[in-house]
Scaffold this motif. Structure first.
Motif, PDB file in Angstrom:
ATOM      1  N   ASP A   1       0.783  -1.230   0.000  1.00  0.00           N
ATOM      2  CA  ASP A   1       0.000   0.000   0.000  1.00  0.00           C
ATOM      3  C   ASP A   1       0.817   1.284   0.000  1.00  0.00           C
ATOM      4  OD1 ASP A   1      -2.437  -1.372   0.075  1.00  0.00           O
ATOM      5  OD2 ASP A   1      -2.303  -1.606   2.252  1.00  0.00           O
ATOM      6  N   ASP A   2       2.130   1.154   0.213  1.00  0.00           N
ATOM      7  CA  ASP A   2       2.923   2.363   0.336  1.00  0.00           C
ATOM      8  C   ASP A   2       4.388   2.101   0.007  1.00  0.00           C
ATOM      9  OD1 ASP A   2       3.655   0.856   2.508  1.00  0.00           O
ATOM     10  OD2 ASP A   2       3.256   2.373   4.010  1.00  0.00           O
TER      11      ASP A   2
ATOM     12  N   TYR B   1       0.631   5.155  -1.676  1.00  0.00           N
ATOM     13  CA  TYR B   1       0.586   5.372  -3.124  1.00  0.00           C
ATOM     14  C   TYR B   1      -0.537   6.322  -3.517  1.00  0.00           C
ATOM     15  CZ  TYR B   1       3.626   1.262  -3.290  1.00  0.00           C
ATOM     16  OH  TYR B   1       4.652   0.387  -3.108  1.00  0.00           O
ATOM     17  N   GLY B   2      -1.694   6.222  -2.876  1.00  0.00           N
ATOM     18  CA  GLY B   2      -2.839   7.058  -3.217  1.00  0.00           C
ATOM     19  C   GLY B   2      -2.658   8.526  -2.861  1.00  0.00           C
ATOM     20  N   ARG B   3      -1.664   8.849  -2.035  1.00  0.00           N
ATOM     21  CA  ARG B   3      -1.423  10.233  -1.617  1.00  0.00           C
ATOM     22  C   ARG B   3      -0.357  10.931  -2.456  1.00  0.00           C
ATOM     23  NH1 ARG B   3      -5.553  11.774   1.591  1.00  0.00           N
ATOM     24  NH2 ARG B   3      -6.020  10.141   3.075  1.00  0.00           N
TER      25      ARG B   3
ATOM     26  N   THR C   1       3.531  14.970  -1.737  1.00  0.00           N
ATOM     27  CA  THR C   1       2.199  14.604  -1.290  1.00  0.00           C
ATOM     28  C   THR C   1       1.481  15.871  -0.836  1.00  0.00           C
ATOM     29  OG1 THR C   1       2.906  14.235   0.983  1.00  0.00           O
ATOM     30  CG2 THR C   1       3.024  12.348  -0.505  1.00  0.00           C
TER      31      THR C   1
ATOM     32  N   ALA D   1      -0.122   5.169  -8.066  1.00  0.00           N
ATOM     33  CA  ALA D   1      -0.803   6.328  -7.481  1.00  0.00           C
ATOM     34  C   ALA D   1      -2.122   6.598  -8.192  1.00  0.00           C
ATOM     35  CB  ALA D   1       0.110   7.552  -7.553  1.00  0.00           C
ATOM     36  N   GLU D   2      -2.128   6.494  -9.514  1.00  0.00           N
ATOM     37  CA  GLU D   2      -3.376   6.732 -10.259  1.00  0.00           C
ATOM     38  C   GLU D   2      -4.438   5.686  -9.940  1.00  0.00           C
ATOM     39  OE1 GLU D   2      -2.255   6.972 -14.367  1.00  0.00           O
ATOM     40  OE2 GLU D   2      -1.412   8.978 -14.134  1.00  0.00           O
ATOM     41  N   SER D   3      -4.013   4.426  -9.837  1.00  0.00           N
ATOM     42  CA  SER D   3      -4.988   3.373  -9.536  1.00  0.00           C
ATOM     43  C   SER D   3      -5.513   3.499  -8.106  1.00  0.00           C
ATOM     44  CB  SER D   3      -4.374   1.997  -9.757  1.00  0.00           C
ATOM     45  OG  SER D   3      -3.384   1.726  -8.783  1.00  0.00           O
ATOM     46  N   ARG D   4      -4.676   3.902  -7.163  1.00  0.00           N
ATOM     47  CA  ARG D   4      -5.125   4.031  -5.765  1.00  0.00           C
ATOM     48  C   ARG D   4      -5.992   5.263  -5.580  1.00  0.00           C
ATOM     49  NH1 ARG D   4      -1.983   0.201  -2.839  1.00  0.00           N
ATOM     50  NH2 ARG D   4      -1.730  -1.342  -4.468  1.00  0.00           N
ATOM     51  N   ARG D   5      -5.698   6.351  -6.307  1.00  0.00           N
ATOM     52  CA  ARG D   5      -6.537   7.550  -6.190  1.00  0.00           C
ATOM     53  C   ARG D   5      -7.912   7.289  -6.790  1.00  0.00           C
ATOM     54  NH1 ARG D   5      -1.913  10.762  -7.339  1.00  0.00           N
ATOM     55  NH2 ARG D   5      -2.432  10.664  -9.526  1.00  0.00           N
TER      56      ARG D   5
ATOM     57  N   LEU E   1     -10.344   5.850  -4.329  1.00  0.00           N
ATOM     58  CA  LEU E   1     -10.745   6.628  -3.140  1.00  0.00           C
ATOM     59  C   LEU E   1     -12.197   7.013  -3.178  1.00  0.00           C
ATOM     60  CD1 LEU E   1      -7.703   8.982  -2.536  1.00  0.00           C
ATOM     61  CD2 LEU E   1      -8.342   6.960  -1.257  1.00  0.00           C
TER      62      LEU E   1
END
Length: 175
Positions: free
Chosen positions: A96-97, A114-116, A140, A168-172, A175
């Motif tokens: 996740d990170d 990754y999402g941040r 971030t 990052a794109e897939s995790r965002r 959300l």
């Protein structure tokens, strides 16, 4: 008789700590990065020593001699610690990170989800470029969590950037 309060079980302390994952999964920076750090230290040390020497010789200030000796001693200590400091820099890609570490005495571990991640940037100094190295910078929303991974070979930095941007794109999107 009163009983002293007991501390929680050691297992509880371990459960609250950051999971550092598999110790063999850490990626280190290139050994060539040591040259980049040494060149920067030498240039900085010589500039400070030259300034102190100029004050001592041209300004006829005796205290500047002690400053010069102190700067030279600090410069030598920094050069001897530099190899170990460079070896302490590493990163780990987890599910996740991204986990980043650096430091010898004062260790720093930063977890960047990754999402941040908002920006993944590659920069290269002239010395790093001559050695085929680059640094990867993550930005971030929180300014304090900005992470820079220095000393990556250029092809590894580009591949890591592309992978992290995709993650990052897939995790965002989730959300």
């Amino acid at each position: 008789m009163h009983e002293l309060p007991t501390s929680p079980a050691p297992e509880a302390d371990v459960a609250e700590r950051l999971d550092l994952g598999d110790p063999t999964a850490w990626h280190r920076v290139s050994p060539k990065y040591l040259v980049v750090e040494i060149v920067g230290t030498v240039i900085g040390g010589l500039l400070f020593c030259a300034g102190a020497a100029a004050v001592w010789i041209l300004g006829d200030q005796q205290w500047a001699l002690w400053v010069l000796i102190g700067i030279a001693a600090l410069f030598i200590v920094t050069l001897t610690v530099e190899p170990r400091r460079v070896r302490s820099i590493g990163y780990q890609l987890r599910s996740d990170d991204l986990l980043f570490r650096r430091g010898i005495m004062f260790q720093r571990f930063v977890s960047v989800p990754y999402g941040r991640m908002q920006l993944v940037d590659i920069t290269r100094s002239p010395v790093a470029r001559a050695l085929g190295l680059a640094e990867l910078k993550f930005v971030t929303a929180a300014a304090a969590t900005g992470v820079i991974i220095p000393g990556l070979p250029m092809d590894e930095a580009e591949a890591l950037r592309d992978r992290l941007v995709a993650l990052a794109e897939s995790r965002r999107a989730g959300l």
